[in-house]
Design a protein around this motif. Structure first.
Motif, PDB file in Angstrom:
ATOM      1  N   SER A  98      38.970  33.573  53.318  1.00  0.00           N
ATOM      2  CA  SER A  98      38.492  33.220  51.978  1.00  0.00           C
ATOM      3  C   SER A  98      38.534  34.401  51.018  1.00  0.00           C
ATOM      4  N   LEU A  99      38.603  35.621  51.551  1.00  0.00           N
ATOM      5  CA  LEU A  99      38.645  36.796  50.689  1.00  0.00           C
ATOM      6  C   LEU A  99      39.893  36.809  49.807  1.00  0.00           C
ATOM      7  N   PHE A 100      40.947  36.104  50.224  1.00  0.00           N
ATOM      8  CA  PHE A 100      42.148  36.026  49.390  1.00  0.00           C
ATOM      9  C   PHE A 100      41.839  35.357  48.047  1.00  0.00           C
ATOM     10  N   ARG A 101      40.806  34.526  48.013  1.00  0.00           N
ATOM     11  CA  ARG A 101      40.476  33.854  46.760  1.00  0.00           C
ATOM     12  C   ARG A 101      39.980  34.826  45.699  1.00  0.00           C
ATOM     13  N   ARG A 102      39.562  35.989  46.105  1.00  0.00           N
ATOM     14  CA  ARG A 102      39.093  36.979  45.141  1.00  0.00           C
ATOM     15  C   ARG A 102      40.210  37.493  44.238  1.00  0.00           C
ATOM     16  N   PHE A 103      41.453  37.264  44.640  1.00  0.00           N
ATOM     17  CA  PHE A 103      42.556  37.695  43.785  1.00  0.00           C
ATOM     18  C   PHE A 103      42.583  36.933  42.463  1.00  0.00           C
ATOM     19  N   ALA A 104      41.931  35.783  42.403  1.00  0.00           N
ATOM     20  CA  ALA A 104      41.804  35.078  41.124  1.00  0.00           C
ATOM     21  C   ALA A 104      40.991  35.925  40.152  1.00  0.00           C
ATOM     22  N   GLN A 105      39.909  36.515  40.640  1.00  0.00           N
ATOM     23  CA  GLN A 105      39.083  37.377  39.797  1.00  0.00           C
ATOM     24  C   GLN A 105      39.802  38.679  39.478  1.00  0.00           C
ATOM     25  N   VAL A 106      40.580  39.182  40.434  1.00  0.00           N
ATOM     26  CA  VAL A 106      41.369  40.387  40.185  1.00  0.00           C
ATOM     27  C   VAL A 106      42.328  40.164  39.024  1.00  0.00           C
ATOM     28  N   ARG A 107      42.978  39.012  39.003  1.00  0.00           N
ATOM     29  CA  ARG A 107      43.907  38.696  37.909  1.00  0.00           C
ATOM     30  C   ARG A 107      43.180  38.636  36.575  1.00  0.00           C
ATOM     31  N   SER A 147      53.261  41.383  33.790  1.00  0.00           N
ATOM     32  CA  SER A 147      53.552  40.071  34.366  1.00  0.00           C
ATOM     33  C   SER A 147      53.835  40.169  35.864  1.00  0.00           C
ATOM     34  N   THR A 148      54.557  41.202  36.259  1.00  0.00           N
ATOM     35  CA  THR A 148      54.888  41.374  37.675  1.00  0.00           C
ATOM     36  C   THR A 148      53.650  41.690  38.506  1.00  0.00           C
ATOM     37  N   ILE A 149      52.766  42.529  37.972  1.00  0.00           N
ATOM     38  CA  ILE A 149      51.529  42.858  38.678  1.00  0.00           C
ATOM     39  C   ILE A 149      50.664  41.609  38.843  1.00  0.00           C
ATOM     40  N   LEU A 150      50.571  40.812  37.780  1.00  0.00           N
ATOM     41  CA  LEU A 150      49.821  39.562  37.876  1.00  0.00           C
ATOM     42  C   LEU A 150      50.466  38.616  38.881  1.00  0.00           C
ATOM     43  N   GLY A 151      51.799  38.634  38.931  1.00  0.00           N
ATOM     44  CA  GLY A 151      52.516  37.804  39.896  1.00  0.00           C
ATOM     45  C   GLY A 151      52.214  38.201  41.332  1.00  0.00           C
ATOM     46  N   LEU A 152      52.054  39.498  41.572  1.00  0.00           N
ATOM     47  CA  LEU A 152      51.705  39.959  42.915  1.00  0.00           C
ATOM     48  C   LEU A 152      50.314  39.468  43.316  1.00  0.00           C
ATOM     49  N   ALA A 153      49.371  39.565  42.378  1.00  0.00           N
ATOM     50  CA  ALA A 153      48.020  39.081  42.665  1.00  0.00           C
ATOM     51  C   ALA A 153      48.018  37.578  42.921  1.00  0.00           C
ATOM     52  N   GLN A 154      48.809  36.845  42.146  1.00  0.00           N
ATOM     53  CA  GLN A 154      48.904  35.401  42.351  1.00  0.00           C
ATOM     54  C   GLN A 154      49.541  35.085  43.700  1.00  0.00           C
ATOM     55  N   GLY A 155      50.567  35.857  44.074  1.00  0.00           N
ATOM     56  CA  GLY A 155      51.217  35.649  45.358  1.00  0.00           C
ATOM     57  C   GLY A 155      50.265  35.861  46.522  1.00  0.00           C
ATOM     58  N   LEU A 156      49.420  36.879  46.418  1.00  0.00           N
ATOM     59  CA  LEU A 156      48.448  37.134  47.478  1.00  0.00           C
ATOM     60  C   LEU A 156      47.409  36.019  47.541  1.00  0.00           C
ATOM     61  N   GLN A 157      47.017  35.521  46.387  1.00  0.00           N
ATOM     62  CA  GLN A 157      46.097  34.385  46.369  1.00  0.00           C
ATOM     63  C   GLN A 157      46.740  33.168  47.027  1.00  0.00           C
ATOM     64  N   ASN A 158      48.012  32.947  46.757  1.00  0.00           N
ATOM     65  CA  ASN A 158      48.736  31.827  47.378  1.00  0.00           C
ATOM     66  C   ASN A 158      48.828  32.003  48.891  1.00  0.00           C
ATOM     67  N   CYS A 159      48.997  33.237  49.352  1.00  0.00           N
ATOM     68  CA  CYS A 159      49.034  33.486  50.791  1.00  0.00           C
ATOM     69  C   CYS A 159      47.740  33.019  51.437  1.00  0.00           C
ATOM     70  N   GLY A 160      46.626  33.261  50.756  1.00  0.00           N
ATOM     71  CA  GLY A 160      45.352  32.790  51.266  1.00  0.00           C
ATOM     72  C   GLY A 160      45.300  31.283  51.389  1.00  0.00           C
TER      73      GLY A 160
END
Length: 198
Positions: A98-107, A147-160
């Protein structure tokens, strides 16, 4: 272990990982171009006052810090390095994933930081009356980096999300209900008792 692997979940996780590798390659190219712009600026150039490189590196540190926290948790719940049932208590596994969901807040944090810095830039322009200080190429490179940095955070959230799907489909339980809010997880698990009523 007598389980059925969620092939769709693993395929999506693999595809997400491949997409992130592409994003990382693009980010490296973009940052190298960004470095070139700064190499051509004088030390007195007003753009330097906005500290865009520090903001980009800070955004990457946000992502790295969260990923490091997830890695620490995964080492605890999967001590043998295998994402498999039985490695730890299921509630601990769900909590770690569930910690992967924190990437939403990171973004959101990254977006807020850049919004504040851009607002400062616009205020300085209005105050000085000097007009736009960034060349079109510089602005495009900066936007692409963000945009690319945000894309990385979104990708990690998707991995979760994909890992959550794998847990729901492949881990041996009748039902797992997970309620997560920025990494705080509770799980209700119902197992078959295996006992006959007499």
């Amino acid at each position: 272990i007598n389980i059925i692997l969620d092939s769709v979940g693993y395929d999506r996780l693999l595809n997400e990982s491949e997409n992130m590798i592409v994003q990382i390659d693009l980010l490296l190219v973009t940052l190298k171009s960004f470095q070139g712009y700064y190499g051509q600026m004088s030390k007195e150039h007003p753009v330097r006052d906005l500290q865009w490189p520090s903001l980009l590196s800070g955004s990457l540190l946000h992502i790295a810090h969260q990923l490091s926290e997830i890695s620490d948790e995964f080492r605890l719940v999967f001590p043998h390095g295998l994402f498999r049932p039985g490695a730890s208590d299921i509630t601990h596994i769900i909590s770690a994933v569930s910690l992967f969901r924190r990437f939403a807040q990171v973004r959101l944090t990254i977006l807020a930081d850049f919004e504040d810095r851009h607002a400062t830039y616009l205020y300085d322009i209005a105050l000085s009356g000097e007009g736009v200080r960034h060349t079109p190429g510089f602005r495009l490179t900066l936007a692409l980096a963000v945009s690319t940095i945000l894309g990385l955070a979104q990708g990690l959230q998707n991995c979760g999300r994909h890992l959550e799907r794998i847990i729901e489909s492949s881990f041996p339980m009748e039902e797992v209900k997970c309620s997560v809010n920025y990494g705080q997880a509770t799980a209700a698990i119902q197992y078959g008792s295996g006992e006959s009523n007499s």
